[in-house]
Design an enzyme around this catalytic site. Structure first.
Site, short mmCIF file in Angstrom:
data_model
loop_
_atom_site.label_atom_id
_atom_site.label_comp_id
_atom_site.label_asym_id
_atom_site.label_seq_id
_atom_site.Cartn_x
_atom_site.Cartn_y
_atom_site.Cartn_z
N CYS A 34 -5.72 -9.49 -0.35
CA CYS A 34 -4.93 -8.65 -0.96
C CYS A 34 -4.17 -9.35 -2.41
O CYS A 34 -3.75 -10.55 -2.19
CB CYS A 34 -3.64 -8.39 0.06
SG CYS A 34 -2.07 -7.53 -0.53
N CYS A 94 -6.38 -4.57 -7.71
CA CYS A 94 -5.95 -4.05 -6.09
C CYS A 94 -7.12 -3.80 -5.34
O CYS A 94 -8.05 -3.03 -5.90
CB CYS A 94 -4.97 -2.78 -6.26
SG CYS A 94 -4.89 -2.30 -4.56
N1 DGL Z 1 -4.85 -3.72 -1.47
C1 DGL Z 1 -3.81 -4.46 -1.87
C2 DGL Z 1 -3.88 -5.39 -3.04
O1 DGL Z 1 -4.90 -5.69 -3.12
C3 DGL Z 1 -2.25 -3.92 -1.31
C4 DGL Z 1 -2.19 -2.64 -1.58
C5 DGL Z 1 -1.01 -1.84 -1.10
O2 DGL Z 1 -0.72 -1.86 0.09
O3 DGL Z 1 -0.01 -1.53 -1.90
O4 DGL Z 1 -2.93 -5.33 -3.71
#
Ligand code: DGL
Length: 269
Positions: A80, A190
Site C-alpha cells: 500500500c 496507488c
Molecule cells: N491501495 C492503497 C494505496 O496504494 C490504498 C487505497 C485506499 O484504500 O485508499 O495507497
C-alpha cells in the site's frame, strides 16, 4: 520480546493493502518468484486508507503486522502506497521481519528515468505526505513532480465499476487535469489504479503510465536474494487470502490480477 513463530526460506511472504489493490503487486512478485508462497490481508473493513489519519493507519497496520508475525511470515510487503508514505518511518524498526515499503523501494528507479516531468496519481494521504517527492529527490533533485489525488478511483475499483460511463467520465476529467502539467510519464502511485489501465489508456498513451509494482517486484527479489531468503523448494507453494469484510466482493473485484479459487477467509483483527 514477543514469542514468534520461527520462519525459514519456505515460509510465506506477506502482503497487505486496504483491499484488492495489493494484488497488483502480488501478481508481479509471483511472475518473477513462482516458488514463493504468499499470504495476503485486505483490510476491506477500513478502506479507503487514503482518507484515514496517521493514527488510524498505525493502529490497523500494527494489528496486521502482529498477525503476520504470529503466522511466521519471512517478509512483509507494504504493498500500500498510503501506509508506506504515511507510517513507514514509524514502524520500520518495530517488527521481527524484513519490511518492504513500496514508495521507498521504487523511488531510486523512478529517479533514474530519463525525463524531467513526472506525474504521480495517488490517494489523498499519499499526495499530502509528499513521500514520492521526498524519496525521489534523494536521488535526483532535477525532476519536477506533479502529484494529484483521485478520490474516487479506489471506490470504482473495489466496487467493480470500472466499465461504467460515470467512472470513465471521472477518470477522463482527472487525467485531463494532470495532462495540463505536461508530464512525460505518470506513476500509478496507488495499487488500485492499475485496474483502471484500459480506461486510462483511452485518454493518454498506455506507455505514459508506470505501474511501480514492476520495479517493486524486482527490488523484492533482489533483497530476498541478498538476505538469503528466497524459497528453496517449489513443493507446496500455496497462497492464502484474508479480508476484514465482504469476502465475496473481494473475490469478484480482484479477478483482473488474481483468480481466487474460493472466497478469502474473513478475519477481523
Ligand atoms: N491501495 C492503497 C494505496 O496504494 C490504498 C487505497 C485506499 O484504500 O485508499 O495507497
Amino acid at each position: 520480546m514477543r514469542t514468534l513463530n520461527k520462519f525459514n526460506n519456505n515460509s510465506p511472504i506477506a502482503f497487505f493493502d486496504s483491499g484488492v489493490g495489493g494484488l497488483t503487486v502480488l501478481n508481479k512478485v509471483k511472475a518473477i518468484l513462482p516458488n514463493e508462497s504468499c499470504v495476503y490481508y485486505g483490510d476491506t473493513l477500513h478502506m479507503p486508507y487514503g482518507e484515514k489519519t496517521k493514527e488510524q493507519l498505525l493502529d490497523y497496520s500494527d494489528k496486521i503486522f502482529r498477525f503476520f508475525e504470529s503466522i511466521g511470515c519471512k517478509a512483509v510487503v507494504m504493498a500500500c502506497n498510503t501506509t508506506s508514505s504515511v507510517i513507514y518511518n514509524d514502524v520500520k524498526d518495530k517488527y521481527n521481519f524484513k519490511l518492504f515499503p513500496i514508495v521507498q523501494s521504487v523511488s531510486e528507479m523512478l529517479a533514474e528515468l530519463p525525463i524531467s516531468r513526472l506525474g504521480i496519481f495517488a490517494t489523498r494521504a499519499t499526495i499530502i505526505s509528499e513521500a514520492y517527492q521526498n524519496e525521489i529527490s534523494k536521488y535526483n533533485d532535477n525532476m519536477q513532480i506533479f502529484g494529484q489525488y483521485c478520490p474516487d478511483w479506489v471506490h470504482i475499483v473495489e466496487n467493480n465499476l470500472i466499465n461504467d460511463q460515470a467512472s470513465r467520465n471521472i477518470v477522463k476529467s482527472d487525467i485531463e487535469k494532470m495532462l495540463l502539467n505536461n508530464p512525460e510519464r505518470i506513476v500509478l502511485g496507488c495499487t488500485h489504479y492499475p485496474y483502471l489501465i484500459n480506461v486510462l489508456s483511452e485518454f493518454a498513451p498506455i506507455n505514459m503510465f508506470i505501474d511501480p509494482a514492476v520495479y517493486f517486484a524486482q527490488y523484492i527479489k533482489t533483497e530476498l536474494q541478498k538476505n538469503n531468503l528466497l524459497a528453496t523448494s517449489n513443493n507446496n507453494v500455496f497462497d492464502t487470502f484474508y479480508v476484514s469484510s465482504k469476502p465475496e466482493k473481494f473475490k469478484e473485484s480482484s479477478k483482473m490480477f488474481y483468480k481466487l479459487a474460493s472466497v478469502p477467509e474473513l478475519i477481523i483483527l
